[in-house]
Write an enzyme that holds these catalytic residues in place. Structure first.
Site, mmCIF file in Angstrom:
data_model
loop_
_atom_site.group_PDB
_atom_site.id
_atom_site.type_symbol
_atom_site.label_atom_id
_atom_site.label_comp_id
_atom_site.label_asym_id
_atom_site.label_seq_id
_atom_site.Cartn_x
_atom_site.Cartn_y
_atom_site.Cartn_z
ATOM 1 N N ASN A 120 0.802 -1.220 0.000
ATOM 2 C CA ASN A 120 0.000 0.000 0.000
ATOM 3 C C ASN A 120 0.835 1.270 0.000
ATOM 4 O O ASN A 120 0.286 2.369 -0.015
ATOM 5 C CB ASN A 120 -0.981 -0.012 1.171
ATOM 6 C CG ASN A 120 -2.075 -1.035 0.937
ATOM 7 O OD1 ASN A 120 -2.216 -1.560 -0.178
ATOM 8 N ND2 ASN A 120 -2.820 -1.355 1.969
ATOM 9 N N CYS A 137 -15.145 -3.448 -5.351
ATOM 10 C CA CYS A 137 -14.254 -4.594 -5.186
ATOM 11 C C CYS A 137 -14.898 -5.506 -4.162
ATOM 12 O O CYS A 137 -16.035 -5.341 -3.752
ATOM 13 C CB CYS A 137 -12.878 -4.139 -4.756
ATOM 14 S SG CYS A 137 -12.856 -3.715 -3.031
ATOM 15 N N ARG A 185 -16.631 0.994 -3.822
ATOM 16 C CA ARG A 185 -15.463 1.790 -3.424
ATOM 17 C C ARG A 185 -15.619 3.167 -4.073
ATOM 18 O O ARG A 185 -15.058 3.444 -5.118
ATOM 19 C CB ARG A 185 -14.183 1.104 -3.876
ATOM 20 C CG ARG A 185 -13.960 -0.266 -3.252
ATOM 21 C CD ARG A 185 -13.613 -0.245 -1.792
ATOM 22 N NE ARG A 185 -12.300 0.252 -1.504
ATOM 23 C CZ ARG A 185 -11.189 -0.498 -1.530
ATOM 24 N NH1 ARG A 185 -11.290 -1.748 -1.879
ATOM 25 N NH2 ARG A 185 -10.018 0.018 -1.255
ATOM 26 N N ASP A 200 -7.316 -3.395 7.723
ATOM 27 C CA ASP A 200 -6.654 -4.468 6.983
ATOM 28 C C ASP A 200 -6.205 -5.600 7.896
ATOM 29 O O ASP A 200 -5.918 -6.692 7.410
ATOM 30 C CB ASP A 200 -5.444 -3.940 6.211
ATOM 31 C CG ASP A 200 -5.872 -3.017 5.086
ATOM 32 O OD1 ASP A 200 -5.002 -2.316 4.527
ATOM 33 O OD2 ASP A 200 -7.077 -2.971 4.783
ATOM 34 N N ARG A 247 -2.184 -10.829 -4.553
ATOM 35 C CA ARG A 247 -2.196 -9.383 -4.802
ATOM 36 C C ARG A 247 -1.362 -8.653 -3.750
ATOM 37 O O ARG A 247 -0.832 -7.587 -4.009
ATOM 38 C CB ARG A 247 -3.643 -8.851 -4.757
ATOM 39 C CG ARG A 247 -4.494 -9.332 -5.925
ATOM 40 C CD ARG A 247 -5.848 -8.671 -5.909
ATOM 41 N NE ARG A 247 -5.686 -7.236 -5.689
ATOM 42 C CZ ARG A 247 -6.674 -6.468 -5.250
ATOM 43 N NH1 ARG A 247 -7.860 -6.981 -4.981
ATOM 44 N NH2 ARG A 247 -6.496 -5.185 -5.082
HETATM 45 C C1 EPZ Z 1 -6.482 2.062 1.206
HETATM 46 O O1 EPZ Z 1 -7.656 1.911 0.431
HETATM 47 C C2 EPZ Z 1 -5.791 0.699 1.193
HETATM 48 N N1 EPZ Z 1 -5.457 0.345 -0.189
HETATM 49 C C3 EPZ Z 1 -6.728 -0.351 1.777
HETATM 50 O O2 EPZ Z 1 -6.011 -1.579 1.820
HETATM 51 C C4 EPZ Z 1 -7.076 0.062 3.205
HETATM 52 O O3 EPZ Z 1 -8.004 -0.869 3.731
HETATM 53 C C5 EPZ Z 1 -7.704 1.466 3.201
HETATM 54 O O4 EPZ Z 1 -6.805 2.400 2.568
HETATM 55 C C6 EPZ Z 1 -7.984 1.972 4.609
HETATM 56 O O5 EPZ Z 1 -6.805 1.979 5.347
HETATM 57 C C7 EPZ Z 1 -4.345 0.867 -0.741
HETATM 58 O O6 EPZ Z 1 -3.637 1.650 -0.137
HETATM 59 C C8 EPZ Z 1 -4.018 0.419 -2.131
HETATM 60 P P1 EPZ Z 1 -9.950 4.846 1.864
HETATM 61 P P2 EPZ Z 1 -8.533 3.229 0.020
HETATM 62 O O7 EPZ Z 1 -10.069 5.790 0.722
HETATM 63 O O8 EPZ Z 1 -7.622 4.335 -0.286
HETATM 64 C C9 EPZ Z 1 -14.677 5.451 1.694
HETATM 65 C C10 EPZ Z 1 -5.670 -3.867 1.475
HETATM 66 O O9 EPZ Z 1 -6.241 -4.895 1.876
HETATM 67 N N2 EPZ Z 1 -14.434 6.426 0.614
HETATM 68 O O10 EPZ Z 1 -9.247 5.281 3.104
HETATM 69 O O11 EPZ Z 1 -9.514 2.824 -1.013
HETATM 70 C C11 EPZ Z 1 -14.375 4.017 1.264
HETATM 71 O O12 EPZ Z 1 -15.482 3.464 0.577
HETATM 72 C C12 EPZ Z 1 -6.491 -2.683 1.027
HETATM 73 O O13 EPZ Z 1 -4.433 -3.723 1.426
HETATM 74 C C13 EPZ Z 1 -15.497 7.185 0.138
HETATM 75 O O14 EPZ Z 1 -16.616 7.042 0.578
HETATM 76 O O15 EPZ Z 1 -9.290 3.488 1.388
HETATM 77 C C14 EPZ Z 1 -14.104 3.329 2.571
HETATM 78 O O16 EPZ Z 1 -15.340 2.968 3.170
HETATM 79 C C15 EPZ Z 1 -7.984 -2.916 1.163
HETATM 80 N N3 EPZ Z 1 -15.263 8.080 -0.862
HETATM 81 C C16 EPZ Z 1 -13.440 4.411 3.411
HETATM 82 O O17 EPZ Z 1 -13.756 5.667 2.773
HETATM 83 C C17 EPZ Z 1 -14.015 8.270 -1.398
HETATM 84 O O18 EPZ Z 1 -13.857 9.126 -2.300
HETATM 85 C C18 EPZ Z 1 -11.924 4.283 3.493
HETATM 86 O O19 EPZ Z 1 -11.447 4.324 2.200
HETATM 87 C C19 EPZ Z 1 -12.941 7.484 -0.891
HETATM 88 C C20 EPZ Z 1 -13.169 6.575 0.116
#
Ligand code: EPZ
Length: 418
Positions: free
Chosen positions: A23, A116, A121, A306, A398
Site C-alpha cells: 500500500n 471490489c 469503493r 486491513d 495481490r
Molecule cells: C487504502 O484503500 C488501502 N489500499 C486499503 O487496503 C485500506 O483498507 C484502506 O486504505 C484503509 O486503510 C491501498 O492503499 C491500495 P480509503 P482506500 O479511501 O484508499 C470510503 C488492502 O487490503 N471512501 O481510506 O480505497 C471508502 O469506501 C487494502 O491492502 C469514500 O466514501 O481506502 C471506505 O469505506 C484494502 N469516498 C473508506 O472511505 C471516497 O472518495 C476508506 O477508504 C474514498 C473513500
C-alpha cells in the site's frame, strides 16, 4: 485456479524478514510518473498488484523494469494520458494514477475503478478535491474524462473522511500544481509519509505528512530519485497472527514498531508477549489465547481495518468471546462464512462480529474472496486440525509475496497447487 494445501498443527517459529509495503509501493509507482528521468524503488514487493501498476506505467509511456525487489521507472517521455479499462479493472487502487497523470499531462481518461470485494469503493472525495483544483471531469458510460486546460491550481481541501487514497491522489496532483494545496482531515497512515518522503526526494515541497493537515507547495518540475519502500505493516500483523494462531514464537525483521503500535496491544490482550526494538519485533504466543473484549477498526493511528480478518482468525480459538466492529468498509466479513466452515463460532450483524472461542478448528475446503480475508483463512488453517484446501489464491497474491514460501520458512506445512 491455484490453491494452497495447508496442513495445520505446526507451531511457527524462527525469524522472517517482512516484505515491502504493497500500500506504499502502489502510490509510489504512481508518483514515479511525476518525476522526469529515472526513479528506482528498493524493497518493492513482488506482487500481482505491483505488476499491474507497472503495466499501467508502461501503457502511459514509461519504461518499467522489475528485478529482485527493485523497480526502475523511466518517465522521461510519456506518450499517453489514457488508462485502458482492462488495466483499470485489474486493481481498484489504480484510481491513484489519476492525480499523477493530471499532474504531469494536464489531462487523463480512465474508467471508474470497479467496486471490489469489500463493497462499493466510491471515489467522490477524489473527484470533488480534483474539481476544487481546477480539473474538469465528465463521467459517461463508466469512464472519467478529466482535463485542466489552465493547469492544476492549489486549493484548500477538507476531506469529510480521512481517506488514504484521496489524500494520496491530492498530494500527487498538488506536487506540480500552481500555488499551495492544504489538505484538512488528511489520512495519517504511514504510507502517506512514505509517499511524501519519495516526492520530497524528487524535489516536491510537502509538509505535515502523517498529521491531519498536509500542505503541498507546487513546484515546476520533479526529478527521479532512489527510494526504499517502507515495510508492510499488515504483512507484519499477518505473521503475528500466524504466531498467535499456532502458539508459536517469531522474530520479525525489517519492520517498524511505530507502524504497528495499534496492533501490538491487541496481541498482548490475547496473552502474547510482544517486544520491540529498532527494526525488529519478537512475539511469543505460547499461552492459551484469551478473547479480546472489543476491537474497533479506525483510521490510523487506530486499529487498521486491513488487520481485522487476520486478528479474527487468531481469535477463533481464544478463551471467551471477542467483538469486532468494522467501521471502515461495508462488506469486510466475507471470510466469516469460510471460517465457520472450519468450525469457528462467529456471528455478524452489520458492522459487528461476535467471535466465541472454540476448542478446535478443522481443515476444510475454503475459498478466498478478498486479499486480507484470504490471508486470514491461511492463518486459521495453520492452527486447524488436518488439511485445508484454500482456493482463489490469486486474491492473496495481490498483497503477499509467495505466502506459502513465507509460511514454510517459519515451519508451516503449505504447498501451492497450480
Ligand atoms: C487504502 O484503500 C488501502 N489500499 C486499503 O487496503 C485500506 O483498507 C484502506 O486504505 C484503509 O486503510 C491501498 O492503499 C491500495 P480509503 P482506500 O479511501 O484508499 C470510503 C488492502 O487490503 N471512501 O481510506 O480505497 C471508502 O469506501 C487494502 O491492502 C469514500 O466514501 O481506502 C471506505 O469505506 C484494502 N469516498 C473508506 O472511505 C471516497 O472518495 C476508506 O477508504 C474514498 C473513500
Amino acid at each position: 485456479m491455484q490453491k494452497l494445501i495447508i496442513r495445520g498443527g505446526e507451531k511457527v517459529g524462527g525469524e522472517i524478514s517482512v516484505q515491502g509495503a504493497k500500500n506504499s509501493a502502489l502510490p509510489l509507482l504512481a508518483g514515479c510518473l511525476l518525476a522526469k528521468g529515472e526513479s528506482v524503488l528498493y524493497n518493492c514487493p513482488e506482487l500481482s498488484d505491483v505488476f499491474a501498476a507497472c503495466r499501467i506505467l508502461n501503457c502511459l509511456g514509461c519504461k518499467c523494469k522489475f528485478r529482485d525487489n527493485t523497480v526502475s521507472v523511466d518517465s522521461d517521455v510519456l506518450n499517453s494520458s489514457e488508462v485502458p479499462d482492462g488495466l483499470m479493472r485489474e486493481m481498484r487502487s489504480s484510481i491513484v494514477f489519476l492525480g499523477a497523470v493530471l499532474g504531469r499531462m494536464g489531462k487523463c481518461r480512465l474508467s471508474f475503478p470497479g467496486g471490489c470485494e469489500l463493497g462499493p469503493r466510491p471515489i467522490d472525495m477524489h473527484l470533488s478535491a480534483l474539481r476544487q483544483m481546477g480539473v474538469r471531469i465528465t463521467e459517461e458510460h463508466g469512464a472519467l474524462d478529466c482535463s485542466c486546460p489552465k493547469g492544476l491550481k492549489g486549493a484548500k481541501i477538507n476531506l469529510s473522511f480521512p481517506s488514504v487514497g484521496a489524500t494520496e491522489n491530492i498530494m500527487l496532483a498538488a506536487a506540480l500544481a500552481e500555488g499551495e494545496t492544504v489538505i484538512y482531515n488528511a489520512a495519517r497512515e504511514p504510507e502517506i509519509c512514505d509517499l511524501a518522503g519519495y516526492l520530497n526526494s524528487c524535489g516536491a515541497r510537502i509538509k505535515g505528512a502523517g498529521s491531519s493537515t498536509v500542505s503541498i507547495e507546487g513546484v515546476s518540475e520533479l526529478h527521479g530519485c532512489e527510494y526504499t519502500v517502507m515495510p508492510d505493516r499488515i504483512a507484519a500483523a499477518t505473521l503475528m497472527a500466524a504466531a498467535a494462531a499456532t502458539g508459536g514464537e517469531l522474530s520479525l525483521l525489517n519492520v517498524r514498531c511505530d507502524d504497528v503500535q495499534s496492533v501490538i496491544p491487541v496481541f498482548e490482550q490475547m496473552g502474547c508477549g510482544v517486544f520491540c526494538c529498532r527494526d525488529r519485533i519478537y512475539i511469543s504466543c505460547t499461552k492459551k489465547l484469551r478473547a479480546v473484549k472489543t476491537i474497533r477498526t479506525m483510521p490510523y493511528p487506530g486499529f487498521p481495518t486491513d488487520a481485522q480478518a487476520l486478528v479474527m482468525a487468531a481469535l477463533t480459538k481464544a478463551e471467551g468471546t471477542s467483538v469486532i466492529v468494522e467501521n471502515i468498509f461495508e462488506n469486510r466479513y466475507r471470510h466469516v462464512d469460510e471460517l465457520v466452515r472450519m468450525g469457528a463460532d462467529i456471528k455478524t450483524e452489520g458492522k459487528v462480529a461476535v467471535i466465541r472461542g472454540v476448542k478446535e478448528l478443522y481443515g476444510a475446503l475454503v475459498r478466498a474472496s478478498d486479499l486480507r480475508g484470504g490471508a486470514a483463512l491461511a492463518v486459521a488453517a495453520l492452527g486447524a486440525n488436518g488439511e485445508t484446501v484454500l482456493e482463489n489464491v490469486k486474491f492473496i497474491d495481490r498483497g503477499y509475496e509467495s505466502l506459502e514460501k513465507q509460511l514454510c520458512s517459519i515451519g508451516a506445512n503449505v504447498k501451492r497447487i497450480l
